[in-house]
Write a protein that holds these residues in place. Structure first.
Motif, PDB file in Angstrom:
ATOM      1  N   GLU A 183       0.816  -1.224   0.000  1.00  9.92           N
ATOM      2  CA  GLU A 183       0.000   0.000   0.000  1.00  9.92           C
ATOM      3  C   GLU A 183       0.848   1.273   0.000  1.00  9.92           C
ATOM      4  O   GLU A 183       0.337   2.356  -0.236  1.00  9.92           O
ATOM      5  N   ILE A 184       2.130   1.154   0.282  1.00  9.12           N
ATOM      6  CA  ILE A 184       2.989   2.344   0.217  1.00  9.12           C
ATOM      7  C   ILE A 184       4.076   2.186  -0.845  1.00  9.12           C
ATOM      8  O   ILE A 184       5.091   2.864  -0.823  1.00  9.12           O
ATOM      9  N   GLY A 185       3.869   1.266  -1.785  1.00  9.46           N
ATOM     10  CA  GLY A 185       4.815   1.131  -2.891  1.00  9.46           C
ATOM     11  C   GLY A 185       5.851   0.041  -2.690  1.00  9.46           C
ATOM     12  O   GLY A 185       6.841  -0.013  -3.421  1.00  9.46           O
ATOM     13  N   SER A 186       5.656  -0.819  -1.696  1.00  5.07           N
ATOM     14  CA  SER A 186       6.527  -1.986  -1.469  1.00  5.07           C
ATOM     15  C   SER A 186       8.012  -1.655  -1.339  1.00  5.07           C
ATOM     16  O   SER A 186       8.850  -2.289  -1.993  1.00  5.07           O
ATOM     17  N   PRO A 187       8.380  -0.681  -0.480  1.00  4.80           N
ATOM     18  CA  PRO A 187       9.807  -0.365  -0.355  1.00  4.80           C
ATOM     19  C   PRO A 187      10.655  -1.569   0.076  1.00  4.80           C
ATOM     20  O   PRO A 187      11.751  -1.754  -0.440  1.00  4.80           O
ATOM     21  N   GLU A 188      10.142  -2.385   0.999  1.00  4.49           N
ATOM     22  CA  GLU A 188      10.925  -3.564   1.418  1.00  4.49           C
ATOM     23  C   GLU A 188      10.558  -4.811   0.623  1.00  4.49           C
ATOM     24  O   GLU A 188      11.388  -5.684   0.415  1.00  4.49           O
ATOM     25  N   GLY A 189       9.324  -4.874   0.175  1.00  2.00           N
ATOM     26  CA  GLY A 189       8.881  -6.071  -0.545  1.00  2.00           C
ATOM     27  C   GLY A 189       9.430  -6.149  -1.966  1.00  2.00           C
ATOM     28  O   GLY A 189       9.609  -7.237  -2.515  1.00  2.00           O
TER      29      GLY A 189
END
Ligand code: ZN
Length: 421
Positions: A183-189
């Motif tokens: 939901e926030i752009g997958s910075p870690e995913g």
């Protein structure tokens, strides 16, 4: 529910099933047999699917709530373990851990072997939302935070994995990827998703099917960024002329940024959050804004970035400074690649065999499917159950779409070779 399913699973030895499959893979009656078993098993799981959905929706898990998103992961791990499915936990620092479940299957030749069922566990809702708006069912429609975006998709993927773990027949290793910060752009995913995409034979992302029931074959890209403006504090009564207002400068910049929106061209800029200042009687020494930019093509992204950089660099209020930082980004899912098109057409056939018809739609929203498509993995998005009203109080899900969408996903997996995938 889970324990009764798991005792049922113990009756079937996965490895024996696996060897049956290997020797009978060229026999079409054997394939039809497996397809019949898998779809029949899924058809009997409606109640169990709703029970797992109720459990997942009952856990708060906004993106920034790591313990909550991990608790949703723990519930999924219990379900998968109950079906004898191994789950690897990829630890993350700020957001929920990534889960990677694997149902073994024959390794295809070449680098792209894995068939990936993808989904995100985080929601957009704050802690306490579940208590305010608990899971409920009225007239075959389920309500609750994240019910369609996308806990129903996670339930569906998990049951498809369970079906193959139980009956065998997967034409390659099946990977269930459960990410935690979409939901926030997958910075870690994103790095995990991209590593998976590089070895993926096909990716089904079970975001909710559109309100029309259609799947998604194209998405815009998006860039979330933070604009920080610096000024100089001064008493606004006695020494205002000595101050430099960061808020005044930010106001000019916001108007210029919003003016770049061109809905017809598919490019938009929204300043969704602003903060700044130190007190009502001070000239504001700082101000910041969070910007959501959406676009269709890489060329648009490039041109928009140049214009945005110019706005950031140009001061209307002399003496201010400004700095722009990208906080998260989604890549667009562009016009379909040959592999993506083949996967979509195969899914259409699988849907028909499962009792429903679908077309492909372009949507303005972003999703993790953009990352996998950008790396050349044949990708189809919105293969999840049919919902609408995501990110709103109106979010809902058609419960009668759980089984048919799961069957269509399973048939797509079984039939991959027919589409040359
Ligand atoms: Zn989603």
């Amino acid at each position: 529910m889970t324990s009764s399913s798991s005792s049922g699973d113990a009756d079937i030895e996965g490895s024996h099933r696996g060897s049956d499959r290997m020797t009978s893979s060229s026999s079409s009656s054997g394939d039809a047999d497996i397809e019949g078993k898998i779809t029949a098993w899924l058809a009997g799981q409606q109640e169990a699917m709703v029970a797992l959905l109720r459990e997942l929706v009952g856990i708060d898990g906004g993106t920034y709530d790591k313990p909550g998103v991990d608790a949703v992961g723990a519930a999924l791990q219990r379900f998968l373990a109950g079906h004898g499915i191994a789950v690897e936990v990829i630890p993350q620092q700020r957001f929920g851990d990534t889960l990677r479940a694997v149902v073994p299957g024959p390794a295809a030749s070449g680098e792209r072997a894995n068939i990936v069922l993808m989904g995100h566990r985080d929601t957009v809702y704050p802690k306490g939302e579940v208590e305010r708006r608990p899971f409920a069912i009225r007239d075959g429609i389920a309500y609750g935070p994240g019910v369609s975006d996308m806990k129903a998709g996670l339930v569906m993927n998990s049951f498809v994995l369970a079906a193959f773990a139980r009956c065998g027949g997967a034409p390659g290793p099946l990977v269930g990827l459960y990410t935690a910060d979409e939901e926030i752009g997958s910075p870690e995913g994103r790095p995990v998703i991209e590593a998976e995409a590089r070895r993926a034979r096909a990716v089904l992302n079970s975001e909710p099917a559109r309100a029309t029931g259609n799947v998604v074959t194209g998405r815009r890209g998006g860039v979330f960024s933070l604009l920080r403006v610096g000024g100089k504090a001064a008493h606004s009564g006695s020494r205002m002329a000595e101050g430099i207002s960061a808020i005044e400068e930010l106001a000019h910049k916001i108007l210029a940024i919003h003016a770049m929106t061109d809905h017809a061209a598919g490019i938009s800029f929204n300043v969704g959050l602003v903060r700044g200042g130190q007190s009502v009687n001070s000239v504001a020494p700082w101000a910041e804004a969070e910007i959501d930019m959406r676009y269709r093509t890489p060329e648009q992204r490039e041109a928009a970035t140049v214009r945005l950089t110019e706005i950031v660099a140009r001061s209307t209020v002399p003496g201010t400074t400004a700095e722009l930082t990208i906080k998260g980004e989604f890549l667009p899912m562009l016009a379909q690649s040959p592999g993506g098109k083949a996967l979509f057409e195969l899914y259409q056939q699988a849907a028909r065999a499962s009792g429903f018809a679908v077309e492909g739609e372009f949507t303005n929203g972003c999703a993790d499917s953009g990352f996998t498509a950008a790396l050349g993995a044949p990708t189809l998005c919105a293969t999840g159950p049919q919902g609408y009203g995501g990110h709103s109080l109106d979010e809902r899900l058609r419960l009668d779409s759980l089984v048919p969408r799961a069957q269509a996903a399973a048939r797509t997996i079984l039939w991959l070779e027919r589409a040359g995938l």
